[in-house]
Write a protein that holds these residues in place. Sequence first.
Motif, PDB file in Angstrom:
ATOM      1  N   HIS A 236       0.855  -1.181   0.000  1.00 41.92           N
ATOM      2  CA  HIS A 236       0.000   0.000   0.000  1.00 41.92           C
ATOM      3  C   HIS A 236       0.895   1.237   0.000  1.00 41.92           C
ATOM      4  N   THR A 248      -4.124   6.888  -1.372  1.00 44.33           N
ATOM      5  CA  THR A 248      -3.549   5.548  -1.298  1.00 44.33           C
ATOM      6  C   THR A 248      -3.817   4.752  -2.570  1.00 44.33           C
ATOM      7  N   ALA A 250      -3.175   0.538  -3.832  1.00 35.75           N
ATOM      8  CA  ALA A 250      -2.728  -0.809  -3.485  1.00 35.75           C
ATOM      9  C   ALA A 250      -2.052  -1.412  -4.711  1.00 35.75           C
TER      10      ALA A 250
END
Length: 338
Positions: A236, A248, A250
């Motif tokens: 992340h 953010t 992933a």
Amino acid sequence: PVDPATLPARLGQIGFNEYHAPPVDSLPPSVEPLAAPEYLAGRAAELRARVADRTPPDSATLFIRPTAGGPYRGYGMRPGGAYEYAASVPAEAIREGPYEFVITLFRGASRVTFPTGLEQLPTDWDYYGRGAWKFDVVGTQTPLRLFAPAADAARMAFTRIGDAGRRGLFRLTWSPVTGQPVFHFELPVDTSGWGPADYTASLVIKDRIAARQETIAGADHLRLRLRALGPGQVLHVTLMEDDGTSWTAALSVGSTWSEQALPLSGFTPGRGVLLPEGFPGEWNYWVGPAAGRGRSGDRPRIDRVDRLQLSLRREEGVAITAGRYGVEVEWITLGSGR
């Protein structure tokens, strides 16, 4: 001056002639560089430094030269208040490339050059100082290096594991492909299989962002060179702004070395981590978007990014064993695809 004969013989239980002034408690002069890590080619650069001494020096001079070699060139420094001095270097004096600099303090007939502390000028024919501070001159399209393990790993703050595990769990090793230093970062797991739900490494990058000035607005992606410790693991990546708003993405990472790009358009509002972490426990660990931020239509404000965070988190239904879940990162850059 006071005539000692006019003073009392004693002051309480202490005789006046028993007092001896302590020796002067002072340190030698020191210079702390405050220069930016990068400057833009084609623009004048201002390099600053903090000079600490009992009294200000008579004058100070900044000397710079290309790291690849060449003579030092001097630029007078002007006082900037609160122990600070600054020198302006004209745009035509610095082309793209790495540079190094030293600072000489003058007082009367003496001169001392820092960081080596030699009583010489760097332009003297017999100057033998090896130490110097560094900065780079870059173009507007040069990718910005956000993370370089050799220089940055020791500057990172990490999630605390319990109340005793205050030191970051990581190590530096070497890439078998490029021979460059890499950051080995894994999710901590003990022999029973327990580990934290989140393990984050956080690096302050605001000075690097600010050094690019308004040109940073053209950045549109992060690029990483990395590999996972096992197949299909997730890293992340978070960009935290100075108001706490965090963005953010992933990233699924394979076990072979590769370069991956993360478009900034793919970053979504998320939670950042407040590191260094409060003590005791895990109070105030997560931080969400600032008031009015993170809503539909909001986007990362790259010029306000304060921290880069790398996080490993437990995945639902995935059994994790010690040393088997994590990543190795060689570098991370911020750049433009245009």
